[in-house]
Design an enzyme around this catalytic site. Structure first.
Site, PDB file in Angstrom:
ATOM      1  N   GLU A  78       0.832  -1.204   0.000  1.00  0.00           N
ATOM      2  CA  GLU A  78       0.000   0.000   0.000  1.00  0.00           C
ATOM      3  C   GLU A  78       0.869   1.258   0.000  1.00  0.00           C
ATOM      4  OE1 GLU A  78      -2.955  -0.315  -0.639  1.00  0.00           O
ATOM      5  OE2 GLU A  78      -3.423  -2.373  -0.076  1.00  0.00           O
ATOM      6  N   CYS A 140      -7.656  -1.720   7.990  1.00  0.00           N
ATOM      7  CA  CYS A 140      -6.267  -1.734   7.521  1.00  0.00           C
ATOM      8  C   CYS A 140      -5.829  -0.332   7.145  1.00  0.00           C
ATOM      9  CB  CYS A 140      -6.099  -2.695   6.339  1.00  0.00           C
ATOM     10  SG  CYS A 140      -6.296  -4.415   6.840  1.00  0.00           S
ATOM     11  N   HIS A 164      -1.099  -5.766   2.085  1.00  0.00           N
ATOM     12  CA  HIS A 164      -2.276  -6.635   2.095  1.00  0.00           C
ATOM     13  C   HIS A 164      -1.898  -8.002   1.526  1.00  0.00           C
ATOM     14  CE1 HIS A 164      -5.503  -3.459   2.768  1.00  0.00           C
ATOM     15  NE2 HIS A 164      -5.904  -4.475   3.492  1.00  0.00           N
TER      16      HIS A 164
HETATM   17  N1  PCA Z   1      -8.249  -6.771   6.608  1.00  0.00           N
HETATM   18  C1  PCA Z   1      -9.171  -5.691   6.817  1.00  0.00           C
HETATM   19  C2  PCA Z   1      -9.085  -5.377   8.283  1.00  0.00           C
HETATM   20  C3  PCA Z   1      -8.364  -6.501   8.923  1.00  0.00           C
HETATM   21  C4  PCA Z   1      -7.804  -7.269   7.787  1.00  0.00           C
HETATM   22  O1  PCA Z   1      -7.044  -8.219   7.896  1.00  0.00           O
HETATM   23  C5  PCA Z   1      -8.929  -4.506   5.896  1.00  0.00           C
HETATM   24  O2  PCA Z   1      -8.456  -4.705   4.758  1.00  0.00           O
HETATM   25  O3  PCA Z   1      -9.219  -3.375   6.269  1.00  0.00           O
END
Ligand code: PCA
Length: 221
Positions: A78, A140, A164
């Site tokens: 990200e 996240c 991610h």
């Molecule tokens: N993914 C979510 C929140 C916790 C996770 O593992 C997200 O992408 O916001």
């Protein structure tokens, strides 16, 4: 010290690959630095409190937070954290944060991790990796925002960012069973079948961390 965070399960999912990867890295060494892992609750209020406290108490040089992005087929670095939350799902405390992450914070932050070098390192390790301009509008993104905001204000030498991860294969197998039981949509309509084996995620995250650590050391000297 390198701080790696993962998340607990959420949205009815028992497992979260980010928790598994963080736990597997705990106590290991990357480029001479010790990795310390922490598992965060999927709880907006708790993360807003815990993340700054943890950074103040433990003084990491580098922070990498991990989370699941259902449907993502590769490691996704990200670039951005935005000061905007729109929780389509309540968090695990039942809260839906719809509005700014931090009321008086700037609109966004760019990651302070070397995303290009990390992406190159993951791909050189033979694993697919891309960058993204939005970490979404759920926990996240909020975690990345709170972390970058706190570092900008109090720990300017600490580099921080977010990756991610895809589902684990077993999670997709479970999902397929559930779709068949529900009988609500045709199986081929779904776009969230991508997965990656835990060992591959670990190899990729280790490569990304090694690249980030090398760069942060070069900047410090
Ligand atoms: N993914 C979510 C929140 C916790 C996770 O593992 C997200 O992408 O916001």
């Amino acid at each position: 010290m390198i701080l790696v965070t993962g998340f607990q399960g959420y949205g009815g999912r028992s497992a979260n690959p980010s928790e598994r990867v963080a736990r597997a890295l705990d106590g290991s060494r990357i480029g001479g630095a010790r990795v310390q892992a922490r598992i965060l609750p999927v709880d907006f209020a708790a993360v807003c409190r815990l993340m700054p406290d943890m950074i103040d108490a433990e003084g990491p040089r580098l922070i990498l937070s991990l989370g699941l992005w259902p449907g993502e087929p590769m490691l996704r670095i990200e670039r951005m954290a935005s000061n905007w939350s729109w929780f389509e799902l309540p968090d695990n405390a039942g809260h839906r944060q719809n509005g700014r992450v931090i009321a008086d914070g700037p609109d966004g932050y760019l990651t302070t991790l070397p995303a290009d070098a990390m992406q190159a390192a993951v791909r050189a390790a033979g694993l697919p990796c891309r960058q993204s301009g939005s970490a979404g509008s759920y926990l996240c993104n909020a975690t990345a925002y709170v972390t970058l905001h706190h570092c900008a204000q109090r720990h300017p030498a600490t580099h921080a960012g977010f990756i991610h991860l895809p589902y684990l294969p077993a999670q997709v197998a479970e999902l397929q069973d559930q779709i068949a039981i529900d009988g609500a949509v045709e199986a081929h309509q779904r776009a969230d079948y991508a997965s990656m084996h835990l060992d591959d995620m670990l190899t990729g995250v280790r490569a990304a961390l090694a690249a980030a650590w090398t760069e942060s050391q070069a900047q410090a000297t």
